[in-house]
Scaffold this motif. Structure first.
Motif, short mmCIF file in Angstrom:
data_model
loop_
_atom_site.label_atom_id
_atom_site.label_comp_id
_atom_site.label_asym_id
_atom_site.label_seq_id
_atom_site.Cartn_x
_atom_site.Cartn_y
_atom_site.Cartn_z
N LEU A 47 51.44 -8.42 81.10
CA LEU A 47 51.71 -8.11 79.71
C LEU A 47 52.79 -9.04 79.18
N TRP A 48 52.79 -9.25 77.87
CA TRP A 48 53.84 -10.00 77.21
C TRP A 48 54.53 -9.07 76.23
N LEU A 49 55.87 -9.11 76.21
CA LEU A 49 56.68 -8.31 75.30
C LEU A 49 57.51 -9.26 74.44
N TYR A 50 57.25 -9.21 73.12
CA TYR A 50 57.93 -10.09 72.18
C TYR A 50 58.81 -9.28 71.23
N PRO A 51 60.00 -9.81 70.85
CA PRO A 51 60.68 -9.29 69.67
C PRO A 51 59.78 -9.58 68.47
N LEU A 52 59.79 -8.72 67.47
CA LEU A 52 58.89 -8.88 66.33
C LEU A 52 58.99 -10.27 65.69
N ALA A 53 60.20 -10.79 65.52
CA ALA A 53 60.36 -12.10 64.87
C ALA A 53 59.66 -13.20 65.67
N GLU A 54 59.72 -13.12 66.99
CA GLU A 54 59.02 -14.10 67.83
C GLU A 54 57.50 -13.91 67.73
N TRP A 55 57.05 -12.66 67.72
CA TRP A 55 55.61 -12.39 67.60
C TRP A 55 55.06 -12.97 66.30
N GLU A 56 55.84 -12.86 65.22
CA GLU A 56 55.37 -13.39 63.93
C GLU A 56 55.15 -14.90 64.01
N LEU A 57 55.98 -15.61 64.78
CA LEU A 57 55.78 -17.05 64.98
C LEU A 57 54.49 -17.30 65.77
N ILE A 58 54.26 -16.47 66.79
CA ILE A 58 53.03 -16.59 67.60
C ILE A 58 51.81 -16.30 66.74
N GLU A 59 51.92 -15.29 65.91
CA GLU A 59 50.81 -14.91 65.02
C GLU A 59 50.41 -16.08 64.13
N SER A 60 51.38 -16.81 63.63
CA SER A 60 51.05 -17.95 62.78
C SER A 60 50.37 -19.06 63.59
N LYS A 61 50.78 -19.23 64.85
CA LYS A 61 50.12 -20.22 65.71
C LYS A 61 48.69 -19.78 66.05
N LEU A 62 48.51 -18.48 66.27
CA LEU A 62 47.16 -17.98 66.54
C LEU A 62 46.25 -18.22 65.33
N SER A 63 46.79 -18.02 64.14
CA SER A 63 45.99 -18.22 62.92
C SER A 63 45.51 -19.65 62.79
N ALA A 64 46.28 -20.58 63.35
CA ALA A 64 45.91 -22.00 63.25
C ALA A 64 44.83 -22.40 64.25
N LEU A 65 44.56 -21.55 65.25
CA LEU A 65 43.54 -21.87 66.26
C LEU A 65 42.14 -21.74 65.67
N SER A 66 41.25 -22.58 66.12
CA SER A 66 39.87 -22.58 65.61
C SER A 66 39.07 -21.40 66.14
N ASP A 67 38.27 -20.80 65.26
CA ASP A 67 37.34 -19.76 65.67
C ASP A 67 36.08 -20.37 66.29
N PHE A 68 35.96 -21.68 66.20
CA PHE A 68 34.75 -22.35 66.70
C PHE A 68 34.91 -22.85 68.13
N ASP A 69 36.13 -22.76 68.65
CA ASP A 69 36.38 -23.11 70.04
C ASP A 69 36.45 -21.81 70.83
N ARG A 70 35.62 -21.69 71.86
CA ARG A 70 35.49 -20.41 72.58
C ARG A 70 36.82 -19.94 73.18
N GLN A 71 37.54 -20.87 73.83
CA GLN A 71 38.81 -20.49 74.47
C GLN A 71 39.85 -20.05 73.44
N SER A 72 39.92 -20.76 72.32
CA SER A 72 40.86 -20.39 71.26
C SER A 72 40.50 -19.02 70.69
N ARG A 73 39.21 -18.81 70.45
CA ARG A 73 38.76 -17.53 69.91
C ARG A 73 39.10 -16.40 70.87
N ARG A 74 38.85 -16.60 72.16
CA ARG A 74 39.14 -15.55 73.15
C ARG A 74 40.63 -15.26 73.22
#
Length: 133
Positions: A47-74
């Protein structure tokens, strides 16, 4: 933001709560009840445990990942799909939900590894095997 580092071995109580070592509690946010996000590591049984502020940075990086690449989507499906809001209680404990504990195989003893912007939480026996493998 402070960086989390070091290894702690921690007991998980019967209700699935893990006590965050006192040296980390202030770093997790402004006092107790600081918002945290717990999610599944998409590559390891941990498991990964993030402070909310750090998670929000991760969330923005996740949003930038392509839905057309299988590994990124997973990666997005797992990290967002299992993301759970949580806090430290008055005793500095974080509740690890039963479904996440089951997937990660976390039972009575956990290894808490500081990983810079987050903590990684493993079942202790599983971590010892992975580390030595």
């Amino acid at each position: 933001m402070s960086m989390f580092r070091g290894l702690s071995t921690i007991s998980v109580d019967a209700k699935g709560r893990l006590a965050v070592p006192s040296r980390y509690r202030e770093m997790l946010g402004s006092g107790l009840e600081a918002p945290l996000v717990l999610t599944l590591n998409p590559w390891d049984r941990a498991l990964w445990l993030y402070p909310l502020a750090e998670w929000e940075l991760i969330e923005s990086k996740l949003s930038a990942l392509s839905d057309f690449d299988r590994q990124s989507r997973r990666t997005k499906q797992i990290m967002r799909g299992y993301a759970t809001d949580c806090t430290c209680d008055g005793q500095g404990r974080v509740l690890l939900p039963q479904d996440l504990r089951a997937i990660a195989g976390i039972e009575r003893q956990a290894a808490l590894l500081g990983q810079g912007n987050k903590f990684e939480i493993w079942d202790l026996d599983t971590w010892n095997r992975e580390r030595d493998g």
